[in-house]
Design a protein around this motif. Structure first.
Motif, PDB file in Angstrom:
ATOM      1  N   THR A  29     102.518  30.268  65.829  1.00 25.12           N
ATOM      2  CA  THR A  29     102.858  30.218  67.172  1.00 25.12           C
ATOM      3  C   THR A  29     103.725  29.598  67.701  1.00 25.12           C
ATOM      4  O   THR A  29     104.468  29.897  68.475  1.00 25.12           O
ATOM      5  CB  THR A  29     101.472  29.726  67.751  1.00 25.12           C
ATOM      6  OG1 THR A  29     100.087  30.553  67.230  1.00 25.12           O
ATOM      7  CG2 THR A  29     101.417  29.618  69.326  1.00 25.12           C
ATOM      8  N   LEU A  30     104.085  28.294  67.205  1.00 20.99           N
ATOM      9  CA  LEU A  30     105.280  27.583  67.341  1.00 20.99           C
ATOM     10  C   LEU A  30     106.425  28.276  66.997  1.00 20.99           C
ATOM     11  O   LEU A  30     107.418  28.338  67.928  1.00 20.99           O
ATOM     12  CB  LEU A  30     105.031  26.113  66.802  1.00 20.99           C
ATOM     13  CG  LEU A  30     104.083  25.139  67.164  1.00 20.99           C
ATOM     14  CD1 LEU A  30     103.993  24.223  66.410  1.00 20.99           C
ATOM     15  CD2 LEU A  30     104.347  25.025  68.741  1.00 20.99           C
ATOM     16  N   ALA A  31     106.543  28.700  65.819  1.00 23.86           N
ATOM     17  CA  ALA A  31     107.843  29.668  65.496  1.00 23.86           C
ATOM     18  C   ALA A  31     108.124  30.778  66.695  1.00 23.86           C
ATOM     19  O   ALA A  31     109.093  30.953  67.045  1.00 23.86           O
ATOM     20  CB  ALA A  31     107.586  29.897  64.157  1.00 23.86           C
ATOM     21  N   GLU A  32     107.349  31.417  66.931  1.00 26.67           N
ATOM     22  CA  GLU A  32     107.328  32.399  67.931  1.00 26.67           C
ATOM     23  C   GLU A  32     107.866  32.017  69.210  1.00 26.67           C
ATOM     24  O   GLU A  32     108.684  32.735  69.824  1.00 26.67           O
ATOM     25  CB  GLU A  32     106.018  33.370  68.048  1.00 26.67           C
ATOM     26  CG  GLU A  32     105.722  34.215  66.857  1.00 26.67           C
ATOM     27  CD  GLU A  32     104.183  34.964  67.115  1.00 26.67           C
ATOM     28  OE1 GLU A  32     103.506  34.686  67.807  1.00 26.67           O
ATOM     29  OE2 GLU A  32     103.987  35.463  66.065  1.00 26.67           O
ATOM     30  N   ASP A  59      83.588  21.837  69.825  1.00 21.04           N
ATOM     31  CA  ASP A  59      82.044  21.304  70.263  1.00 21.04           C
ATOM     32  C   ASP A  59      81.315  20.634  69.253  1.00 21.04           C
ATOM     33  O   ASP A  59      80.104  20.450  69.357  1.00 21.04           O
ATOM     34  CB  ASP A  59      81.373  22.585  70.749  1.00 21.04           C
ATOM     35  CG  ASP A  59      80.961  23.607  69.801  1.00 21.04           C
ATOM     36  OD1 ASP A  59      81.446  23.394  68.808  1.00 21.04           O
ATOM     37  OD2 ASP A  59      80.415  24.395  69.928  1.00 21.04           O
ATOM     38  N   GLY A  60      82.059  20.259  67.714  1.00 17.33           N
ATOM     39  CA  GLY A  60      81.517  19.737  66.926  1.00 17.33           C
ATOM     40  C   GLY A  60      80.932  20.605  65.627  1.00 17.33           C
ATOM     41  O   GLY A  60      80.436  20.390  64.928  1.00 17.33           O
ATOM     42  N   SER A  61      80.603  21.893  66.228  1.00 20.35           N
ATOM     43  CA  SER A  61      80.176  22.833  65.346  1.00 20.35           C
ATOM     44  C   SER A  61      81.244  23.184  64.123  1.00 20.35           C
ATOM     45  O   SER A  61      82.292  22.902  64.445  1.00 20.35           O
ATOM     46  CB  SER A  61      79.676  24.279  66.048  1.00 20.35           C
ATOM     47  OG  SER A  61      80.593  24.783  66.449  1.00 20.35           O
ATOM     48  N   TYR A  62      80.848  24.095  63.165  1.00 17.67           N
ATOM     49  CA  TYR A  62      81.743  24.379  62.188  1.00 17.67           C
ATOM     50  C   TYR A  62      81.915  25.925  61.867  1.00 17.67           C
ATOM     51  O   TYR A  62      81.056  26.650  62.496  1.00 17.67           O
ATOM     52  CB  TYR A  62      81.379  23.888  60.649  1.00 17.67           C
ATOM     53  CG  TYR A  62      81.439  22.425  60.610  1.00 17.67           C
ATOM     54  CD1 TYR A  62      82.895  21.972  60.260  1.00 17.67           C
ATOM     55  CD2 TYR A  62      80.501  21.492  60.944  1.00 17.67           C
ATOM     56  CE1 TYR A  62      82.968  20.488  60.076  1.00 17.67           C
ATOM     57  CE2 TYR A  62      80.903  20.117  61.132  1.00 17.67           C
ATOM     58  CZ  TYR A  62      81.928  19.522  60.412  1.00 17.67           C
ATOM     59  OH  TYR A  62      82.076  18.340  60.310  1.00 17.67           O
ATOM     60  N   ARG A  63      83.176  26.287  61.723  1.00 19.88           N
ATOM     61  CA  ARG A  63      83.497  27.906  61.581  1.00 19.88           C
ATOM     62  C   ARG A  63      84.121  28.050  60.189  1.00 19.88           C
ATOM     63  O   ARG A  63      84.841  27.414  59.557  1.00 19.88           O
ATOM     64  CB  ARG A  63      84.513  28.070  62.456  1.00 19.88           C
ATOM     65  CG  ARG A  63      84.886  29.597  62.701  1.00 19.88           C
ATOM     66  CD  ARG A  63      85.886  29.740  63.960  1.00 19.88           C
ATOM     67  NE  ARG A  63      85.210  29.121  65.145  1.00 19.88           N
ATOM     68  CZ  ARG A  63      85.791  28.700  66.363  1.00 19.88           C
ATOM     69  NH1 ARG A  63      86.987  28.737  66.224  1.00 19.88           N
ATOM     70  NH2 ARG A  63      84.936  28.048  67.336  1.00 19.88           N
ATOM     71  N   LEU A  64      83.622  29.101  59.553  1.00 14.54           N
ATOM     72  CA  LEU A  64      84.106  29.651  58.269  1.00 14.54           C
ATOM     73  C   LEU A  64      85.096  30.898  58.674  1.00 14.54           C
ATOM     74  O   LEU A  64      84.510  31.979  59.247  1.00 14.54           O
ATOM     75  CB  LEU A  64      82.952  30.100  57.326  1.00 14.54           C
ATOM     76  CG  LEU A  64      83.295  30.631  55.811  1.00 14.54           C
ATOM     77  CD1 LEU A  64      83.899  29.117  55.134  1.00 14.54           C
ATOM     78  CD2 LEU A  64      82.010  31.053  55.301  1.00 14.54           C
ATOM     79  N   THR A  65      86.289  30.805  58.124  1.00 20.72           N
ATOM     80  CA  THR A  65      86.982  31.745  58.592  1.00 20.72           C
ATOM     81  C   THR A  65      88.159  32.103  57.515  1.00 20.72           C
ATOM     82  O   THR A  65      88.353  30.953  56.583  1.00 20.72           O
ATOM     83  CB  THR A  65      87.969  31.274  59.924  1.00 20.72           C
ATOM     84  OG1 THR A  65      88.755  32.336  60.265  1.00 20.72           O
ATOM     85  CG2 THR A  65      88.522  29.919  59.631  1.00 20.72           C
ATOM     86  N   PRO A  66      88.718  33.376  57.393  1.00 23.89           N
ATOM     87  CA  PRO A  66      89.590  33.668  56.425  1.00 23.89           C
ATOM     88  C   PRO A  66      91.320  33.145  56.968  1.00 23.89           C
ATOM     89  O   PRO A  66      92.101  33.401  56.081  1.00 23.89           O
ATOM     90  CB  PRO A  66      89.309  35.164  56.173  1.00 23.89           C
ATOM     91  CG  PRO A  66      89.179  35.517  57.556  1.00 23.89           C
ATOM     92  CD  PRO A  66      88.053  34.608  58.126  1.00 23.89           C
ATOM     93  N   TYR A  67      91.237  32.780  58.197  1.00 20.73           N
ATOM     94  CA  TYR A  67      92.646  32.381  58.579  1.00 20.73           C
ATOM     95  C   TYR A  67      92.849  31.005  58.713  1.00 20.73           C
ATOM     96  O   TYR A  67      92.038  30.191  58.862  1.00 20.73           O
ATOM     97  CB  TYR A  67      92.713  32.925  60.052  1.00 20.73           C
ATOM     98  CG  TYR A  67      92.054  34.509  59.961  1.00 20.73           C
ATOM     99  CD1 TYR A  67      93.208  35.485  59.645  1.00 20.73           C
ATOM    100  CD2 TYR A  67      91.094  34.928  60.594  1.00 20.73           C
ATOM    101  CE1 TYR A  67      92.840  36.836  59.566  1.00 20.73           C
ATOM    102  CE2 TYR A  67      90.864  36.228  60.683  1.00 20.73           C
ATOM    103  CZ  TYR A  67      91.872  37.035  60.308  1.00 20.73           C
ATOM    104  OH  TYR A  67      91.347  38.440  60.581  1.00 20.73           O
ATOM    105  N   ASP A  68      94.158  30.795  58.148  1.00 23.14           N
ATOM    106  CA  ASP A  68      94.432  29.264  58.142  1.00 23.14           C
ATOM    107  C   ASP A  68      94.888  28.791  59.477  1.00 23.14           C
ATOM    108  O   ASP A  68      95.832  29.268  59.791  1.00 23.14           O
ATOM    109  CB  ASP A  68      95.523  29.064  57.000  1.00 23.14           C
ATOM    110  CG  ASP A  68      95.977  27.658  56.731  1.00 23.14           C
ATOM    111  OD1 ASP A  68      95.705  26.811  57.592  1.00 23.14           O
ATOM    112  OD2 ASP A  68      96.935  27.629  55.989  1.00 23.14           O
ATOM    113  N   PRO A  69      94.151  27.840  60.015  1.00 18.29           N
ATOM    114  CA  PRO A  69      94.506  27.330  61.234  1.00 18.29           C
ATOM    115  C   PRO A  69      95.773  26.985  61.290  1.00 18.29           C
ATOM    116  O   PRO A  69      96.469  27.076  62.367  1.00 18.29           O
ATOM    117  CB  PRO A  69      93.291  26.709  61.801  1.00 18.29           C
ATOM    118  CG  PRO A  69      92.533  26.131  60.350  1.00 18.29           C
ATOM    119  CD  PRO A  69      92.793  27.199  59.460  1.00 18.29           C
ATOM    120  N   ASP A  70      96.050  26.040  60.612  1.00 17.01           N
ATOM    121  CA  ASP A  70      97.387  25.122  60.439  1.00 17.01           C
ATOM    122  C   ASP A  70      98.621  26.115  60.342  1.00 17.01           C
ATOM    123  O   ASP A  70      99.491  26.185  60.943  1.00 17.01           O
ATOM    124  CB  ASP A  70      97.536  24.176  59.194  1.00 17.01           C
ATOM    125  CG  ASP A  70      96.601  23.123  59.554  1.00 17.01           C
ATOM    126  OD1 ASP A  70      96.246  22.725  60.606  1.00 17.01           O
ATOM    127  OD2 ASP A  70      96.340  22.510  58.285  1.00 17.01           O
TER     128      ASP A  70
END
Length: 75
Positions: free
Chosen positions: A57-60, A40-51
């Motif tokens: 997920t692909l490996a699983e 939606d164009g907003s930003y999120r601060l997260t400790p998880y690397d989305p890449d």
């Protein structure tokens, strides 16, 4: 909602995470956090690397689809 003030950190700018913010993010001093853009164009601060999460997920999926081949290779 938590608010942070941008401040000077050396020759850069940054903000300080309060103890409450660190507890909510489940991070400690020295951890890496990621600023990601949401659909939606907003930003999120997260400790998880989305890449990394996407790669896992692909490996699983591959391991699940090719489990018989992987089982044979493991012998």
């Amino acid at each position: 909602m938590l608010a942070f003030k941008v401040t000077t950190v050396g020759a850069s700018a940054g903000f300080i995470l309060t103890k409450e913010a660190m507890a909510r993010l489940k991070v400690q001093k020295g951890d890496t956090v990621y600023l990601t853009e949401a659909p939606d164009g907003s930003y999120r601060l997260t400790p998880y690397d989305p890449d990394f999460e996407r790669q896992m997920t692909l490996a699983e999926e591959i391991m699940h689809e090719d489990r018989e081949i992987l089982r044979a290779l493991a012998k």
